[in-house]
Design an enzyme around this catalytic site. Structure first.
Site, mmCIF file in Angstrom:
data_model
loop_
_atom_site.group_PDB
_atom_site.id
_atom_site.type_symbol
_atom_site.label_atom_id
_atom_site.label_comp_id
_atom_site.label_asym_id
_atom_site.label_seq_id
_atom_site.Cartn_x
_atom_site.Cartn_y
_atom_site.Cartn_z
ATOM 1 N N TRP A 101 0.836 -1.204 0.000
ATOM 2 C CA TRP A 101 0.000 0.000 0.000
ATOM 3 C C TRP A 101 0.870 1.252 0.000
ATOM 4 O O TRP A 101 0.510 2.272 -0.610
ATOM 5 C CB TRP A 101 -0.908 0.004 1.229
ATOM 6 C CG TRP A 101 -1.730 1.244 1.401
ATOM 7 C CD1 TRP A 101 -2.978 1.489 0.903
ATOM 8 C CD2 TRP A 101 -1.366 2.428 2.132
ATOM 9 N NE1 TRP A 101 -3.407 2.735 1.267
ATOM 10 C CE2 TRP A 101 -2.444 3.337 2.029
ATOM 11 C CE3 TRP A 101 -0.244 2.803 2.866
ATOM 12 C CZ2 TRP A 101 -2.419 4.592 2.633
ATOM 13 C CZ3 TRP A 101 -0.214 4.062 3.471
ATOM 14 C CH2 TRP A 101 -1.297 4.938 3.350
ATOM 15 N N HIS A 102 2.025 1.181 0.659
ATOM 16 C CA HIS A 102 2.879 2.357 0.776
ATOM 17 C C HIS A 102 3.546 2.738 -0.539
ATOM 18 O O HIS A 102 3.925 3.900 -0.724
ATOM 19 C CB HIS A 102 3.947 2.129 1.849
ATOM 20 C CG HIS A 102 3.443 2.277 3.243
ATOM 21 N ND1 HIS A 102 2.782 1.267 3.893
ATOM 22 C CD2 HIS A 102 3.472 3.326 4.109
ATOM 23 C CE1 HIS A 102 2.443 1.677 5.106
ATOM 24 N NE2 HIS A 102 2.827 2.919 5.256
ATOM 25 N N GLY A 103 3.713 1.805 -1.438
ATOM 26 C CA GLY A 103 4.314 2.172 -2.708
ATOM 27 C C GLY A 103 4.714 0.978 -3.544
ATOM 28 O O GLY A 103 4.808 -0.149 -3.051
ATOM 29 N N PHE A 140 2.291 8.561 -0.831
ATOM 30 C CA PHE A 140 1.549 7.311 -0.753
ATOM 31 C C PHE A 140 0.067 7.523 -1.043
ATOM 32 O O PHE A 140 -0.667 6.551 -1.090
ATOM 33 C CB PHE A 140 1.714 6.678 0.630
ATOM 34 C CG PHE A 140 3.172 6.502 1.023
ATOM 35 C CD1 PHE A 140 4.077 6.024 0.111
ATOM 36 C CD2 PHE A 140 3.610 6.839 2.300
ATOM 37 C CE1 PHE A 140 5.402 5.867 0.453
ATOM 38 C CE2 PHE A 140 4.935 6.678 2.653
ATOM 39 C CZ PHE A 140 5.837 6.202 1.724
#
Length: 517
Positions: free
Chosen positions: A361-363, A517
């Site tokens: 999800w963060h990248g 993000f």
């Protein structure tokens, strides 16, 4: 528009004054409201107020790039419409058996649509590039190279939770499109959270909001504390951290370790500072947002850390991924001969799933996935020993200082988190490994490099100050919750914080880390 920018310093008070001027219960009562003279109904006034919030939020978001206003509007419209279609299917049983009208169909359609948009903007180029490298083919012509919209992961998850909660019948679908659009785009938490649930935030846009002087003053202090953590702690840590990471292969082990520790405080000051500003700003408008941080660096094990770090995201994955997968109480099929072992396996599997998803999800980078896997591995012993719910209370509850055992637990947990942030900060897994190896050599005990010793010594004082203040107020809703103190003492403390912000503000304000993000 950055919270720590001059533009926002003008934007916020203007929006604040107009917001309460457009409501029957203005700052000094109804007679100072525009609608006191127009004699409009309370519902009409609320609708206009929500419309103003929506316009202000779109100005705030469009300040960065107006083109992506179309994207957030499209996401909002589709999620709002899916909610109505889901609600229609739930209230008309005759439609449930018809695929194109079933509530489940519209929920899944909205999930696929929103995740599809997120995948295109955030992950498409990553997967195409990795596919090309895997098979040794050129994929340059297939890459989109589009700009990642700020906050897309945050407002997408917020929109997803609405349709899921409508399907679960936790909230009634709303026909008020203006209130719904305002819920998705509410500017304080739009680009970096907290990721709000419709069950908490949406009803606040559907009911009358009154100005509270006490809430506003609490909000202003929380904004001030957030600016302190962002400007004084995070931005000044960033100066040293960026310099060391740019030349990490030539630095001593002690310098690399110091930079890793400072990045740990940088990302906390940056992200929790944003959350404090967002929550405090919302209070100025009579809106209550959920708490996003609860002193995570005072945790006694990694499970407690994740109950206190980025709470809105961890609880989102818990409610919408972990529990649907079986959670901590999975059902055991009748043919399983060893139920306890089966349950442990399912819990371990579910834990790895949510941590890998959280990392991704963060990248779109393998370092984020590795960071998620690293924390899942730290969780593993706690799960197997049944100690992942051991610490649910505040550390040193009822005492000023922790015990020696608690202090050692906090230190060990903190250092494990520091190691994880190295993986998170690195551009590649290879770079993270080289950085960690650079720490673990005979230069670890050398004096770390400090270009300007006086400046960086002054940097440590605000970090210590932040930790002390938040330790004292660890039982409160935020670190600078000083309402119980004498008004004169509160004023003095606020003046000190303002002076530190003015004296230590960097020449160029940096963007919040979680904007990417």
């Amino acid at each position: 528009m950055l919270f720590n920018s001059l533009e926002f310093a003008f934007f916020l008070p203007i929006v604040f004054l107009l917001y309460w001027f457009l409501t029957p219960s203005g700052i000094n009562g109804p007679r100072y409201s525009l609608f006191h003279y127009w004699h409009v109904s309370e519902q009409t006034a609320l609708n206009i107020q929500n419309a103003f919030v929506l316009v202000a939020s779109y100005v705030f978001y469009g300040w960065w790039d107006w083109r992506f206003l179309l994207l957030i509007a499209f996401t909002s419209f589709c999620s709002w419409g899916s909610g109505l279609l889901i609600g229609r299917g739930l209230t008309q049983p005759s439609l449930k058996g018809r695929r194109l009208f079933s509530p489940k169909f519209w929920m899944i359609a909205n999930i696929v649509l929103n995740l599809g948009i997120l995948a295109v903007f955030k992950y498409y180029d990553f997967f195409v590039s990795e596919f090309g490298q895997l098979f040794g083919i050129s994929t340059d012509s297939l890459l989109l190279r589009i700009i990642l919209p700020v906050g897309i992961s945050f407002y997408t998850f917020q929109a997803l939770s609405y349709s899921i909660d409508v399907y679960r019948q936790k909230i009634e679908p709303t026909k008020d499109i203006i209130a719904f659009f305002a819920f998705i785009s509410f500017f304080p938490q739009l680009v970096a959270g907290p990721i709000e649930r419709a069950t908490n935030l949406l009803p606040q846009f559907l009911q009358k909001r009154t100005f509270s002087y006490d809430q506003a003053t609490v909000g202003m202090r929380q904004i001030l504390w957030g600016l302190f953590k962002k400007i004084v702690v995070a931005d000044n840590c960033a100066t040293y951290v960026d310099q060391v990471w740019a030349t990490y292969d030539t630095q001593t082990g002690s310098t690399l370790l110091l930079a890793a520790i400072l990045f740990t405080f940088q990302i906390y000051g940056d992200f929790s500072g944003y959350s404090d500003i967002a929550i405090g700003t919302a209070k100025l408008f009579g809106i209550k947002l959920m708490r996003n941080f609860n002193n995570p660096y005072f945790s006694r094990d990694i499970a407690e850390f994740w109950r206190r770090w980025h709470i809105s995201l961890t609880t989102w994955f818990r409610d919408y991924v972990y529990i649907p997968l079986g959670g901590s109480r999975p059902e055991v099929p009748a043919h399983i001969k060893n139920p306890d072992r089966y349950k442990k396996w399912i819990i371990v599997r579910n834990t790895f799933v949510i941590f890998l998803l959280s990392g991704f999800w963060h990248g779109a980078n393998w370092t984020f996935i590795a960071w998620g896997a690293y924390h899942a591995l730290l969780f593993l012993p706690l799960i197997l020993l049944g100690k992942n719910r051991k610490y649910t209370n505040q550390v040193a509850e009822g005492r000023l200082l922790p015990t020696w055992k608690e202090a050692i637990q906090i230190f060990c947990t903190f250092m494990l988190v520091v190691l994880g942030w190295i993986i998170f900060r690195a551009e590649t897994i290879g770079q993270a490994w080289e950085y960690i190896c650079g720490i673990c050599n005979n230069t670890l005990f050398a004096i770390p490099y400090l270009k300007n010793r006086a400046y960086y010594s002054a940097l440590f004082i605000p970090i210590i100050m932040m930790l002390v203040v938040e330790w004292i107020n660890r039982d409160h809703q935020h670190g600078f919750d000083i309402y119980s103190l004498h008004p004169v003492i509160r004023l003095i403390l606020c003046i000190i914080i303002v002076e530190l912000i003015v004296l230590l503000v960097p020449a160029t304000p940096s963007q919040f880390i979680y904007f990417q993000f």
